[in-house]
Design an enzyme around this catalytic site. Structure first.
Site, PDB file in Angstrom:
ATOM      1  N   GLU A  87       0.849  -1.203   0.000  1.00  0.00           N
ATOM      2  CA  GLU A  87       0.000   0.000   0.000  1.00  0.00           C
ATOM      3  C   GLU A  87       0.871   1.234   0.000  1.00  0.00           C
ATOM      4  OE1 GLU A  87      -2.702   0.146   3.378  1.00  0.00           O
ATOM      5  OE2 GLU A  87      -4.037  -1.263   2.401  1.00  0.00           O
ATOM      6  N   LYS A 123       2.479   4.327   1.263  1.00  0.00           N
ATOM      7  CA  LYS A 123       2.700   4.795   2.631  1.00  0.00           C
ATOM      8  C   LYS A 123       2.659   6.313   2.594  1.00  0.00           C
ATOM      9  CE  LYS A 123       5.779   4.352   6.540  1.00  0.00           C
ATOM     10  NZ  LYS A 123       5.555   5.741   6.902  1.00  0.00           N
ATOM     11  N   ARG A 126      -1.372  10.001  11.355  1.00  0.00           N
ATOM     12  CA  ARG A 126      -2.297   8.889  11.527  1.00  0.00           C
ATOM     13  C   ARG A 126      -3.502   9.333  12.355  1.00  0.00           C
ATOM     14  NH1 ARG A 126      -0.174   2.953  12.903  1.00  0.00           N
ATOM     15  NH2 ARG A 126      -2.121   1.809  12.923  1.00  0.00           N
ATOM     16  N   ARG A 144      -2.169   9.240  16.835  1.00  0.00           N
ATOM     17  CA  ARG A 144      -1.397   8.008  17.055  1.00  0.00           C
ATOM     18  C   ARG A 144      -1.172   7.775  18.543  1.00  0.00           C
ATOM     19  NH1 ARG A 144       3.303   6.038  18.091  1.00  0.00           N
ATOM     20  NH2 ARG A 144       4.399   4.510  16.800  1.00  0.00           N
ATOM     21  N   GLU A 159      -4.685   7.967   7.008  1.00  0.00           N
ATOM     22  CA  GLU A 159      -3.588   8.924   7.085  1.00  0.00           C
ATOM     23  C   GLU A 159      -4.144  10.242   6.569  1.00  0.00           C
ATOM     24  OE1 GLU A 159      -0.833   7.941   8.490  1.00  0.00           O
ATOM     25  OE2 GLU A 159       0.750   9.323   7.885  1.00  0.00           O
ATOM     26  N   PHE A 172      -7.024   3.305   5.663  1.00  0.00           N
ATOM     27  CA  PHE A 172      -6.321   2.030   5.469  1.00  0.00           C
ATOM     28  C   PHE A 172      -6.777   0.919   6.400  1.00  0.00           C
ATOM     29  CE2 PHE A 172      -3.406   4.723   8.017  1.00  0.00           C
ATOM     30  CZ  PHE A 172      -3.221   3.925   9.135  1.00  0.00           C
ATOM     31  N   ARG A 200       4.078  -3.983  17.554  1.00  0.00           N
ATOM     32  CA  ARG A 200       4.847  -3.879  16.319  1.00  0.00           C
ATOM     33  C   ARG A 200       5.205  -5.282  15.894  1.00  0.00           C
ATOM     34  NH1 ARG A 200       7.366   0.468  14.491  1.00  0.00           N
ATOM     35  NH2 ARG A 200       7.381   1.571  16.478  1.00  0.00           N
ATOM     36  N   LYS A 203       7.424  -1.915   6.703  1.00  0.00           N
ATOM     37  CA  LYS A 203       7.550  -0.666   5.951  1.00  0.00           C
ATOM     38  C   LYS A 203       8.797  -0.676   5.077  1.00  0.00           C
ATOM     39  CE  LYS A 203       8.856   1.523  10.300  1.00  0.00           C
ATOM     40  NZ  LYS A 203       8.359   2.298  11.423  1.00  0.00           N
TER      41      LYS A 203
HETATM   42  P1  ATP Z   1       5.758   3.848  13.786  1.00  0.00           P
HETATM   43  O1  ATP Z   1       4.361   4.367  13.687  1.00  0.00           O
HETATM   44  O2  ATP Z   1       5.955   2.550  13.039  1.00  0.00           O
HETATM   45  O3  ATP Z   1       6.334   3.849  15.149  1.00  0.00           O
HETATM   46  P2  ATP Z   1       6.498   6.295  12.575  1.00  0.00           P
HETATM   47  O4  ATP Z   1       5.426   7.017  13.276  1.00  0.00           O
HETATM   48  O5  ATP Z   1       7.857   6.902  12.524  1.00  0.00           O
HETATM   49  O6  ATP Z   1       6.693   4.818  13.060  1.00  0.00           O
HETATM   50  P3  ATP Z   1       6.601   5.232  10.032  1.00  0.00           P
HETATM   51  O7  ATP Z   1       7.656   4.329  10.467  1.00  0.00           O
HETATM   52  O8  ATP Z   1       7.015   6.201   9.006  1.00  0.00           O
HETATM   53  O9  ATP Z   1       5.957   6.058  11.152  1.00  0.00           O
HETATM   54  O10 ATP Z   1       5.369   4.315   9.509  1.00  0.00           O
HETATM   55  C1  ATP Z   1       4.198   3.980  10.143  1.00  0.00           C
HETATM   56  C2  ATP Z   1       3.098   4.997   9.856  1.00  0.00           C
HETATM   57  O11 ATP Z   1       2.804   5.082   8.468  1.00  0.00           O
HETATM   58  C3  ATP Z   1       1.743   4.632  10.421  1.00  0.00           C
HETATM   59  O12 ATP Z   1       1.667   4.904  11.788  1.00  0.00           O
HETATM   60  C4  ATP Z   1       0.790   5.471   9.606  1.00  0.00           C
HETATM   61  O13 ATP Z   1       0.649   6.742  10.190  1.00  0.00           O
HETATM   62  C5  ATP Z   1       1.533   5.689   8.293  1.00  0.00           C
HETATM   63  N1  ATP Z   1       0.883   5.129   7.100  1.00  0.00           N
HETATM   64  C6  ATP Z   1       0.809   5.748   5.907  1.00  0.00           C
HETATM   65  N2  ATP Z   1       0.198   5.000   4.994  1.00  0.00           N
HETATM   66  C7  ATP Z   1      -0.177   3.858   5.613  1.00  0.00           C
HETATM   67  C8  ATP Z   1      -0.845   2.687   5.183  1.00  0.00           C
HETATM   68  N3  ATP Z   1      -1.264   2.536   3.927  1.00  0.00           N
HETATM   69  N4  ATP Z   1      -1.039   1.708   6.093  1.00  0.00           N
HETATM   70  C9  ATP Z   1      -0.611   1.838   7.374  1.00  0.00           C
HETATM   71  N5  ATP Z   1       0.029   2.919   7.820  1.00  0.00           N
HETATM   72  C10 ATP Z   1       0.262   3.932   6.960  1.00  0.00           C
END
Ligand code: ATP
Length: 597
Positions: free
Chosen positions: A250, A252, A257, A272, A302, A342, A419, A425
């Site tokens: 998907e 990203k 979030r 989040r 998102e 999502f 997690r 990712k």
């Molecule tokens: P994490 O949330 O994993 O601790 P982070 O906040 O730094 O890390 P990323 O590592 O960049 O974020 O990736 C996770 C985030 O990506 C999710 O919390 C969500 O906000 C975002 N995201 C964007 N597109 C999607 C998608 N299609 N499915 C799930 N999450 C997505």
């Protein structure tokens, strides 16, 4: 229940440094608590009145507490103030001054947990003109009835200085032992917590109905579900191997979030960190109201800044302008957003969290009335590395950060609050020489010199060790801060200064100033190296060495949406270090083809 029972237990918990002992003491306390008051005891023991997502803060300033103490003890504020400067602990000072009271005023009323809770609740909910005086009077009343020991804990609670260090996970362990028949019950109880974010409700349920009640525990609209998080891998091959040869990839999206809850025409948005952010996004609230064809729903999306003219996505930084309490309307005009949904976690009475991902996606597609402002995340079923790589490039070109690769297996449930490898990712940064950004917790600082006198010269940053529940230093960062950042940081961090290193912080370095772990910053480093001075993942690669991030730079992102426990973990740094080594040990592409020609 008498308040002195919990005050006694807090004394014992405070005196121990051993985690197991702390859990045992907590188990004793919970077993001694009746069902009708257990949720209150659980909240109070974590320094709260309600689960975090309700946003109710005790928020009594130290100054006000001193005033109340002066009134209750009949002593002068200035004396209390100067004692506090010496003791550094408002709880100790309170106990001491109340002990000086005249005997006649002692214990006019026996304090119960219910009464303490209700009074604190009244204080928290008092607002408007005259609120300060009313809060002070309520607190002084409580203190007048309190013994010195009780006063110590009441004051610590209202000023946010409980410092018992009882994390959610310790509470879950204690509940499992006290009411679930043993530690094995922890997983079930934890799931209940993960889908409700409310330890008080979980505690009441398990205390009253045992594990049977917990097994039937359901998601509820307006109670946020703790988010599922992704692992990371650096190549399409590894990702596909991990996900059984195929996955749904998907886009990203690079935004914020949002977990949207809808029922009876009302919509609440959680961040989040599960804070209520509905007021920040009236436009997103409207979109959910109008475009989600369900009476009741919980879904995730998102929220991304967009250019209304072109429909293009805008960088994450633009969305930051939406993080405000005032001027929301103007910001909404200037920085419009779109929602890319999502997840569907609950729809019209059906809890979907244990359904496999393809089923949840079907449910999602059914209820989203697509428009140019809201649509399901773009996705594709991929079966080989080339397909994945091509789709990745497409996502990047469209302004995304990369891909979220999701398992489509039978077991692809929504892993609330954890997690795991069901989501992986794949981001652009892995492809360059630089490592990915990391989110680190500020635990200390060093005074600035030259131009930076009066602000901090460098910050001591830490990762989160999620096994030991500690913070381990990984780098000292003084680069990437604008003058404005330096000023803001100095002001923000003042609130978190503590006299000595926090007991959850592992550091061999002596910082000039120590902080309560709180603020999370996004940092980009050049490489990870073994380090004899930093404690991150100590001994896990080589005995006596930790890991350090070299040439760190602040990216400008304050990760206020993350709590310190959401920071990059030490384990993740180990994985990144290993991934980096692998890349170095592989011969560079150019040389490979050179030898072939
Ligand atoms: P994490 O949330 O994993 O601790 P982070 O906040 O730094 O890390 P990323 O590592 O960049 O974020 O990736 C996770 C985030 O990506 C999710 O919390 C969500 O906000 C975002 N995201 C964007 N597109 C999607 C998608 N299609 N499915 C799930 N999450 C997505």
């Amino acid at each position: 229940m008498d308040y002195v029972i919990i005050a006694d237990e807090y004394e014992k918990i405070e005196a121990t440094t051993k985690r197991l002992e702390m859990t045992d003491l907590l188990v004793g306390l919970l077993k001694n608590t009746s069902v009708n008051v257990i949720s209150k005891v659980v909240y109070l023991t974590q320094g709260k009145l309600y689960p975090d997502f309700m946003g109710v803060e005790m928020g009594i300033a130290e100054k006000l507490a001193i005033k109340a103490l002066a009134r209750a003890s009949g002593q002068r504020e200035s004396e209390i103030q100067s004692d506090l400067q010496k003791s550094g602990d408002i709880g100790e000072t309170s106990g001491k001054f109340l002990a000086k009271r005249k005997q006649s005023t002692f214990f006019t009323k026996k304090l119960t947990v219910e009464h303490v809770y209700e009074t604190l609740d009244k204080m928290a909910k008092t607002s408007g003109s005259g609120a300060v005086e009313s809060k002070m009077a309520l607190l002084a009343g409580l203190l007048s009835d309190a013994s010195p020991k009780e006063a110590k804990w009441i004051i610590r609670t209202v000023t946010g200085n409980l410092r018992l260090g009882i994390a959610d996970m310790t509470m879950l362990d204690a509940l499992a032992i006290a009411y679930g028949g043993g530690k094995e019950a922890r997983e079930l109880i934890e799931r209940a917590y993960n889908i409700s974010s409310d330890l008080g409700r979980v505690a009441s349920e398990v205390a009253e109905k045992g594990l049977d009640g917990i097994k039937k525990f359901q998601v509820m609209v307006f109670e946020p579900i703790r988010p599922m998080l992704a692992e990371r891998l650096a190549s399409p091959e590894e990702i596909l191997e991990k996900l059984g040869g195929k996955c749904v990839a998907e886009y990203k999206y690079d935004g914020e979030r949002v977990q949207a809850h809808k029922k009876d025409g009302k919509v609440v948005l959680f961040s989040r960190r599960l804070e209520n952010i509905s007021d920040q996004y009236p436009d997103a609230v409207e979109l959910i109201k109008e475009k989600i064809a369900a009476k009741e729903a919980i879904l995730e999306a998102e929220c991304v800044a967009i250019d209304l003219e072109t429909g293009d996505m805008r960088p994450f930084q633009e969305l930051m302008h939406r993080r405000r309490k005032y001027g929301v309307e103007a910001a909404m005009e200037q920085y419009p957003i779109s929602l890319f949904t999502f997840e569907a976690l609950y729809v019209d009475g059906k809890d979907l969290t244990l359904e496999p991902f393809p089923q949840r996606r079907k449910a999602l597609e059914k209820i989203v009335k697509e428009s140019d402002r809201i649509k399901p995340a773009i996705q594709k079923l991929v079966k080989n590395p080339k397909e994945l790589e091509d789709f990745f490039e497409e996502a990047i070109e469209k302004g995304c950060e990369g891909l979220m690769c999701k398992s489509v297996g039978k077991d692809s449930v929504y892993q609330a609050g954890s997690r795991g490898w069901l989501w992986i990712k794949y981001k652009r940064d892995y492809k360059s020489e630089m490592t990915d950004t990391v989110d680190l917790v500020v635990v200390g600082a060093f005074h600035g010199r030259g131009k930076r006198v009066g602000t901090y010269g460098a910050l001591l940053l830490a990762t989160y060790n999620d096994e030991a529940d500690t913070f381990e230093t990984v780098t000292k960062c003084g680069t990437g801060f604008t003058d404005k950042d330096l000023k803001t940081l100095h002001e923000t961090l003042q609130k978190h200064v503590i006299p000595r290193k926090n007991s959850r912080v592992q550091s061999t370095l002596e910082a000039d100033v120590w902080f309560e772990p709180n603020l999370v910053l996004e940092i980009l480093g050049a490489e990870i190296t073994l380090s004899p001075i930093h404690t991150c993942a100590m001994d896990s690669i080589r005995k006596g060495s930790g890991l350090a991030i070299r040439f760190p730079r602040f990216t400008g992102k304050y990760r206020t949406d993350k709590s310190p426990e959401d920071a990059t973990t030490s384990k993740e740094i180990v994985e990144m270090y290993r991934g980096q080594l692998k890349k170095i040990s592989e011969p560079p592409q150019a040389q490979k083809s050179d030898t072939l020609n």
